[in-house]
Design an enzyme around this catalytic site. Structure first.
Site, PDB file in Angstrom:
ATOM      1  N   ARG A 176      69.162  61.722  99.767  1.00 47.16           N
ATOM      2  CA  ARG A 176      68.443  60.514  99.351  1.00 47.16           C
ATOM      3  C   ARG A 176      66.948  60.589  99.648  1.00 47.16           C
ATOM      4  NH1 ARG A 176      72.327  60.903  97.185  1.00 47.16           N
ATOM      5  NH2 ARG A 176      74.137  59.509  97.057  1.00 47.16           N
ATOM      6  N   SER A 226      74.810  50.865  96.672  1.00 47.32           N
ATOM      7  CA  SER A 226      75.051  51.098  98.100  1.00 47.32           C
ATOM      8  C   SER A 226      73.826  50.652  98.891  1.00 47.32           C
ATOM      9  CB  SER A 226      75.316  52.586  98.360  1.00 47.32           C
ATOM     10  OG  SER A 226      76.499  52.999  97.718  1.00 47.32           O
ATOM     11  N   GLU A 296      69.160  51.863 102.145  1.00 51.69           N
ATOM     12  CA  GLU A 296      68.669  52.607 100.981  1.00 51.69           C
ATOM     13  C   GLU A 296      67.682  51.727 100.205  1.00 51.69           C
ATOM     14  OE1 GLU A 296      71.261  54.458  98.216  1.00 51.69           O
ATOM     15  OE2 GLU A 296      72.439  55.495  99.721  1.00 51.69           O
TER      16      GLU A 296
END
Length: 303
Positions: A176, A226, A296
């Site tokens: 990520r 998410s 995130e």
């Protein structure tokens, strides 16, 4: 927003779409967020470069917006400029197995384009609700696939306003993250390298993954996917569930009962509700298990 800045942008890009005090609830998948001082929608690279040049010269904060699928904007809004890439969305074949996509092209559109041209390798991204520009910055991934595996090259604007090319190695993809994250580079386009495949098999795989998402994810509610990164050695959703937070609510925000890794807008949530819920989850998981959950989701504005 200083009118001189707006006038300067209009002078170098007369046709550029500019809106004052645009509500960001219209442009985020959480469906929350207050007004931004100036909302800019460039239609080509020259308009993008021109707007960024003026904003940098005036030392005005700005944020590059894709689909708003990984973004929480404060209810107070953002005192700066949002530059939307939604008009920069061209997709075409560069050769028989390479796809060129501008930064604002949706991952779902690219996946469909790849399928229609019998190219395999991008099926994993069909359900990632964002643009390829954002996907490159965060090395988006799902179902054992990630951008690192399909990216040949990215073109980006440097802080000096030059278009530079970054190959796969230079992008330093990680979990990520990438070399683009946290930097002042602005993704312009990506070149994806895929493999020739069978169109029916590609279609079948995309349908299979779509069913998995529908079965396991709360797609019927506004969310940012998410909410937390996967902590090393753990799964965020499992930690949240084990902390007894399934269905935990703050105002209209809720930890999804379907998948605890998702924070959803159950109805009329504010950004403040979502932010407080995220903080509550982080504290409870840390208190119970000593694990720090890292969002995130990007937070924009004052919370």
């Amino acid at each position: 927003m200083n009118q001189d800045i707006i006038d300067a942008i209009r002078q170098i890009a007369p046709g550029l779409e500019l809106n004052k005090n645009e509500k960001m609830s219209r442009h985020t998948t959480f469906k929350t967020g207050g007004p931004v001082s100036l909302f800019i929608r460039p239609a080509n690279l020259d308009e993008l470069k021109g707007a960024i040049s003026i904003l940098r010269r005036a030392e005005t904060p700005y944020f590059i917006l894709g689909n708003g699928s990984n973004l929480l904007v404060s209810d107070k809004g953002f005192d700066g400029a949002i530059i939307s890439t939604d008009k920069l969305a061209d997709i075409h074949l560069e050769d028989e197995n390479k796809i060129y996509a501008e930064a604002g092209a949706m991952n779902s559109r690219i996946a469909a384009f790849a399928r229609d041209n019998s190219l395999t390798g991008f099926e994993f991204a069909a359900g990632i609700p964002g643009t390829i520009g954002g996907a490159m910055i965060m090395n988006a991934g799902a179902y054992d696939g990630e951008m690192k595996l399909v990216t040949k090259e990215v073109r980006a604007l440097s802080p000096q306003g030059e278009v530079i090319r970054l190959d796969n190695n230079s992008l330093q993809f990680g979990y990520r993250t990438s070399a683009l994250k946290g930097k002042e580079f602005v993704v312009v386009s990506a070149l994806l390298e895929l493999e020739k495949g069978d169109k029916e098999a590609i279609t079948s795989r995309m349908q299979e993954l779509a069913l998995k998402r529908k079965d396991k994810q709360p797609l019927e509610y506004p969310s940012a996917g998410s909410t937390f990164k996967r902590p090393e050695g753990y799964f965020a959703g499992k930690l949240i569930e084990d902390a007894g937070l399934r269905g935990y609510s703050v105002g209209g925000a809720q930890v999804s009962e379907k998948h605890c890794g998702f924070v959803i807008n159950k109805g009329n949530a504010t950004s403040s509700d979502i932010y407080k819920l995220i903080c509550d989850v982080q504290k409870k998981v840390y208190d119970d298990f000593g694990v720090k959950l890292e969002p995130e989701v990007i937070m924009l504005g004052k919370f």
